[in-house]
Design a protein around this motif. Structure first.
Motif, PDB file in Angstrom:
ATOM      1  N   VAL A   1      30.025  26.043  60.531  1.00 19.63           N
ATOM      2  CA  VAL A   1      31.006  24.970  60.694  1.00 19.63           C
ATOM      3  C   VAL A   1      32.423  25.440  60.422  1.00 19.63           C
ATOM      4  CG1 VAL A   1      31.712  22.689  59.867  1.00 19.63           C
ATOM      5  CG2 VAL A   1      29.281  23.243  60.091  1.00 19.63           C
ATOM      6  N   LYS A   2      32.616  26.295  59.423  1.00 21.39           N
ATOM      7  CA  LYS A   2      33.969  26.655  59.014  1.00 21.39           C
ATOM      8  C   LYS A   2      34.045  28.077  58.495  1.00 21.39           C
ATOM      9  CE  LYS A   2      32.835  24.243  54.724  1.00 21.39           C
ATOM     10  NZ  LYS A   2      33.098  23.055  53.908  1.00 21.39           N
ATOM     11  N   LYS A   3      35.254  28.607  58.515  1.00 17.60           N
ATOM     12  CA  LYS A   3      35.554  29.856  57.825  1.00 17.60           C
ATOM     13  C   LYS A   3      36.307  29.469  56.559  1.00 17.60           C
ATOM     14  CE  LYS A   3      38.337  34.041  57.962  1.00 17.60           C
ATOM     15  NZ  LYS A   3      39.212  34.945  58.726  1.00 17.60           N
ATOM     16  N   LEU A   4      35.696  29.714  55.409  1.00 11.30           N
ATOM     17  CA  LEU A   4      36.293  29.294  54.143  1.00 11.30           C
ATOM     18  C   LEU A   4      35.659  30.087  53.016  1.00 11.30           C
ATOM     19  CD1 LEU A   4      38.449  27.205  53.268  1.00 11.30           C
ATOM     20  CD2 LEU A   4      36.573  25.625  52.758  1.00 11.30           C
ATOM     21  N   GLY A   5      36.401  30.239  51.928  1.00 12.91           N
ATOM     22  CA  GLY A   5      35.953  31.080  50.841  1.00 12.91           C
ATOM     23  C   GLY A   5      35.104  30.377  49.802  1.00 12.91           C
ATOM     24  N   LEU A   6      34.235  31.166  49.159  1.00 11.85           N
ATOM     25  CA  LEU A   6      33.606  30.766  47.912  1.00 11.85           C
ATOM     26  C   LEU A   6      34.622  31.105  46.833  1.00 11.85           C
ATOM     27  CD1 LEU A   6      31.210  31.261  49.942  1.00 11.85           C
ATOM     28  CD2 LEU A   6      29.834  31.869  47.963  1.00 11.85           C
ATOM     29  N   LYS A   7      35.202  30.089  46.227  1.00  9.35           N
ATOM     30  CA  LYS A   7      36.372  30.306  45.371  1.00  9.35           C
ATOM     31  C   LYS A   7      36.134  29.723  43.983  1.00  9.35           C
ATOM     32  CE  LYS A   7      41.427  29.874  45.505  1.00  9.35           C
ATOM     33  NZ  LYS A   7      42.578  29.453  46.329  1.00  9.35           N
ATOM     34  N   CYS A   8      36.096  30.602  42.983  1.00 14.46           N
ATOM     35  CA  CYS A   8      35.955  30.175  41.595  1.00 14.46           C
ATOM     36  C   CYS A   8      36.250  31.371  40.697  1.00 14.46           C
ATOM     37  CB  CYS A   8      34.559  29.624  41.323  1.00 14.46           C
ATOM     38  SG  CYS A   8      33.236  30.845  41.462  1.00 14.46           S
ATOM     39  N   ASP A   9      36.323  31.157  39.403  1.00 12.80           N
ATOM     40  CA  ASP A   9      36.591  32.253  38.463  1.00 12.80           C
ATOM     41  C   ASP A   9      35.522  33.334  38.538  1.00 12.80           C
ATOM     42  OD1 ASP A   9      38.896  31.108  37.540  1.00 12.80           O
ATOM     43  OD2 ASP A   9      38.068  30.400  35.640  1.00 12.80           O
ATOM     44  N   TRP A  10      34.287  32.943  38.804  1.00 15.87           N
ATOM     45  CA  TRP A  10      33.183  33.902  38.810  1.00 15.87           C
ATOM     46  C   TRP A  10      33.217  34.832  40.021  1.00 15.87           C
ATOM     47  CZ3 TRP A  10      29.930  28.963  38.102  1.00 15.87           C
ATOM     48  CH2 TRP A  10      29.988  28.538  36.761  1.00 15.87           C
ATOM     49  N   THR A  11      34.042  34.515  41.013  1.00 14.66           N
ATOM     50  CA  THR A  11      34.126  35.366  42.209  1.00 14.66           C
ATOM     51  C   THR A  11      34.858  36.671  41.916  1.00 14.66           C
ATOM     52  OG1 THR A  11      34.347  33.307  43.470  1.00 14.66           O
ATOM     53  CG2 THR A  11      34.677  35.350  44.667  1.00 14.66           C
ATOM     54  N   VAL A  12      35.786  36.659  40.977  1.00 12.94           N
ATOM     55  CA  VAL A  12      36.646  37.813  40.713  1.00 12.94           C
ATOM     56  C   VAL A  12      35.823  39.005  40.232  1.00 12.94           C
ATOM     57  CG1 VAL A  12      38.644  38.642  39.412  1.00 12.94           C
ATOM     58  CG2 VAL A  12      38.508  36.232  40.092  1.00 12.94           C
ATOM     59  N   PHE A  13      36.140  40.195  40.740  1.00  9.65           N
ATOM     60  CA  PHE A  13      35.421  41.398  40.334  1.00  9.65           C
ATOM     61  C   PHE A  13      35.546  41.645  38.832  1.00  9.65           C
ATOM     62  CE2 PHE A  13      35.883  42.831  44.861  1.00  9.65           C
ATOM     63  CZ  PHE A  13      34.523  43.016  45.101  1.00  9.65           C
ATOM     64  N   ASN A  14      34.465  42.141  38.244  1.00 10.21           N
ATOM     65  CA  ASN A  14      34.515  42.603  36.858  1.00 10.21           C
ATOM     66  C   ASN A  14      35.219  43.956  36.758  1.00 10.21           C
ATOM     67  OD1 ASN A  14      31.447  41.224  37.091  1.00 10.21           O
ATOM     68  ND2 ASN A  14      32.745  40.516  35.420  1.00 10.21           N
ATOM     69  N   GLN A  15      35.127  44.741  37.822  1.00  9.02           N
ATOM     70  CA  GLN A  15      35.708  46.086  37.815  1.00  9.02           C
ATOM     71  C   GLN A  15      36.228  46.405  39.213  1.00  9.02           C
ATOM     72  OE1 GLN A  15      35.495  48.946  35.227  1.00  9.02           O
ATOM     73  NE2 GLN A  15      37.095  49.576  36.663  1.00  9.02           N
ATOM     74  N   ALA A  16      37.424  46.989  39.276  1.00  6.56           N
ATOM     75  CA  ALA A  16      37.951  47.538  40.529  1.00  6.56           C
ATOM     76  C   ALA A  16      38.184  49.027  40.340  1.00  6.56           C
ATOM     77  CB  ALA A  16      39.244  46.840  40.932  1.00  6.56           C
ATOM     78  N   VAL A  17      37.817  49.807  41.350  1.00  7.49           N
ATOM     79  CA  VAL A  17      38.052  51.244  41.357  1.00  7.49           C
ATOM     80  C   VAL A  17      38.989  51.536  42.524  1.00  7.49           C
ATOM     81  CG1 VAL A  17      37.012  53.534  41.582  1.00  7.49           C
ATOM     82  CG2 VAL A  17      35.796  51.721  40.331  1.00  7.49           C
ATOM     83  N   LEU A  18      40.223  51.905  42.211  1.00 13.35           N
ATOM     84  CA  LEU A  18      41.263  52.087  43.225  1.00 13.35           C
ATOM     85  C   LEU A  18      41.567  53.570  43.380  1.00 13.35           C
ATOM     86  CD1 LEU A  18      43.682  49.208  42.083  1.00 13.35           C
ATOM     87  CD2 LEU A  18      41.706  49.072  43.625  1.00 13.35           C
ATOM     88  N   ASP A  19      40.909  54.185  44.337  1.00 16.33           N
ATOM     89  CA  ASP A  19      41.063  55.625  44.596  1.00 16.33           C
ATOM     90  C   ASP A  19      41.786  55.800  45.926  1.00 16.33           C
ATOM     91  OD1 ASP A  19      40.837  58.323  45.164  1.00 16.33           O
ATOM     92  OD2 ASP A  19      38.758  58.470  44.478  1.00 16.33           O
ATOM     93  N   PRO A  20      43.071  56.179  45.906  1.00 15.94           N
ATOM     94  CA  PRO A  20      43.843  56.295  47.155  1.00 15.94           C
ATOM     95  C   PRO A  20      43.267  57.307  48.135  1.00 15.94           C
ATOM     96  CG  PRO A  20      45.296  56.340  45.239  1.00 15.94           C
ATOM     97  CD  PRO A  20      43.893  56.468  44.722  1.00 15.94           C
ATOM     98  N   GLU A  21      42.500  58.285  47.653  1.00 16.25           N
ATOM     99  CA  GLU A  21      41.935  59.287  48.550  1.00 16.25           C
ATOM    100  C   GLU A  21      40.955  58.669  49.549  1.00 16.25           C
ATOM    101  OE1 GLU A  21      42.162  63.406  45.976  1.00 16.25           O
ATOM    102  OE2 GLU A  21      40.300  62.258  45.898  1.00 16.25           O
ATOM    103  N   LEU A  22      40.398  57.509  49.211  1.00 21.17           N
ATOM    104  CA  LEU A  22      39.438  56.870  50.112  1.00 21.17           C
ATOM    105  C   LEU A  22      40.101  56.308  51.359  1.00 21.17           C
ATOM    106  CD1 LEU A  22      37.175  54.924  47.574  1.00 21.17           C
ATOM    107  CD2 LEU A  22      36.891  57.242  48.461  1.00 21.17           C
ATOM    108  N   LEU A  23      41.418  56.144  51.338  1.00 28.78           N
ATOM    109  CA  LEU A  23      42.132  55.581  52.489  1.00 28.78           C
ATOM    110  C   LEU A  23      42.327  56.602  53.603  1.00 28.78           C
ATOM    111  CD1 LEU A  23      42.628  53.384  50.355  1.00 28.78           C
ATOM    112  CD2 LEU A  23      44.948  53.161  51.233  1.00 28.78           C
TER     113      LEU A  23
END
Length: 359
Positions: free
Chosen positions: A157-179
């Motif tokens: 029916v729609k394009k929409l997010g599952l949006k709540c505090d629990w959606t946020v990642f516990n950990q992010a790994v930001l490695d520029p080499e992956l780009l």
């Protein structure tokens, strides 16, 4: 009521930080049924990065195809059902890929602890039970999905997010080499998603000092990357873009998207356009909302020789356009921000239809 949002619990940033994933996951492996699930962009199947995934015996690795379409509620539901049926409740979910993979990982972390289809939870704070541990490892930069509290899915029916505090990642790994593996057009479209996030955030009702602080820095980095003396796809610029994406997402979290995203959601839902590309198609024709930023965007297009299609609407039927209009119109939070709380008195489906006919 002021927003009281949750941020990422932990972030590791820097070249080679991908190699720390196994150590980060180690203390989490004792939880639930003691296995990890890796959701990986199918692009990496059979490539070097696939061999570097720190999967242990008993872990599950899924290479998910999102080349043509946005992630769907059906895709998430099937993954959830397969994981629970085959092995039980994971200790954690790791998403390795672009914004769509991030959204699948976030949604999946919620759905393994919630009954029924993910369609039931498309909206704000509809999720009933907390999700499980989840980590985001972006291999493209710009979407802000690594810090967003939204997992955007396309349903029947729609394009929409599952949006709540629990959606946020516990950990992010930001490695520029992956780009380094990102092709030039995709690098541009996802980077423009960050640029557009910041322009939309500052161009509406909910803009504020918190949003401005992150947005100004993200915009400055985007301008260095796409218009600076050393503009282009380099490791140095990828390092900047990874941080711009994070800051752009944080700017957006305390503001809102507007007309561009409302139009792009229609394009994605009905035509299956990828999100960053759809944003670029829409933003290019929205000068009445974004003024000189659209001119700057066009300069970026010319600088990087990106072939952004024109005249697409000539191929669309009235029925197709009306369907896209309906998707866009039914996103009141975006129009609230773009036009005002009385937007329905100022803005009609016919006004939105005129925009689609420009594209």
């Amino acid at each position: 009521m002021h927003k009281n949002f949750k941020n990422i619990d932990k972030i590791v940033y820097g070249k080679g930080s991908f190699n720390q994933i196994d150590d980060i996951l180690a203390p989490k492996r004792v939880e639930n049924d003691k296995f990890m699930v890796f959701i990986v962009d199918k692009y990496f199947e059979g490539k070097d990065l696939a061999d570097r995934i720190p999967a242990h015996d008993g872990d599950m690795v899924f290479f998910e195809d999102i080349d043509q379409y946005e992630p769907t509620t059906d895709q998430v539901d099937k993954l959830r059902d397969q994981i629970l049926a085959d092995k039980g409740l994971p200790a954690g979910i790791v998403g390795i890929g672009g914004g769509s993979i991030m959204d699948i990982a976030k949604a999946l972390s919620l759905m393994v602890n919630n009954e029924g289809s993910s369609q039931l939870y498309q909206g704000l704070n509809l999720v009933k039970n907390p999700g499980i541990y989840h980590m985001g490892v972006p291999t493209v930069a710009g979407t802000g999905a690594e810090c967003s509290m939204t997992a955007v899915l396309t349903g029947p029916v729609k394009k929409l997010g599952l949006k709540c505090d629990w959606t946020v990642f516990n950990q992010a790994v930001l490695d520029p080499e992956l780009l380094a593996t990102v092709d030039r057009n995709q690098w541009f479209y996802t980077g423009m998603d960050c640029y557009i996030h910041c322009i939309e955030a500052e161009s509406g009702l909910y803009f504020n000092a918190y949003s401005k602080a992150y947005g100004d820095q993200a915009l400055a980095l985007c301008r260095e990357i796409y218009l600076g003396d050393d503009a282009g796809q380099t490791l140095e610029n990828d390092e900047k873009l990874m941080i711009a994406s994070l800051f752009g997402g944080l700017s957006l979290t305390y503001s809102e998207v507007g007309a561009c995203h409302a139009i792009s959601y229609g394009l994605s839902k009905i035509l299956g356009m990828r999100h960053g590309f759809a944003n670029c198609i829409a933003f290019n024709h929205l000068k009445e909302f974004y003024g000189e930023a659209v001119d700057e965007f066009k300069t970026m297009i010319e600088t990087h020789k990106v072939d952004l299609p024109q005249g697409l609407s000539k191929e669309w039927s009235e029925e197709t356009i009306d369907a896209m209009v309906e998707v866009s119109y039914n996103l009141p939070h975006m129009w609230n921000h773009a036009i005002g709380l009385d937007w329905e008195e100022k803005w009609t489906r016919e006004d939105i239809k005129k925009i689609f006919k420009r594209l």
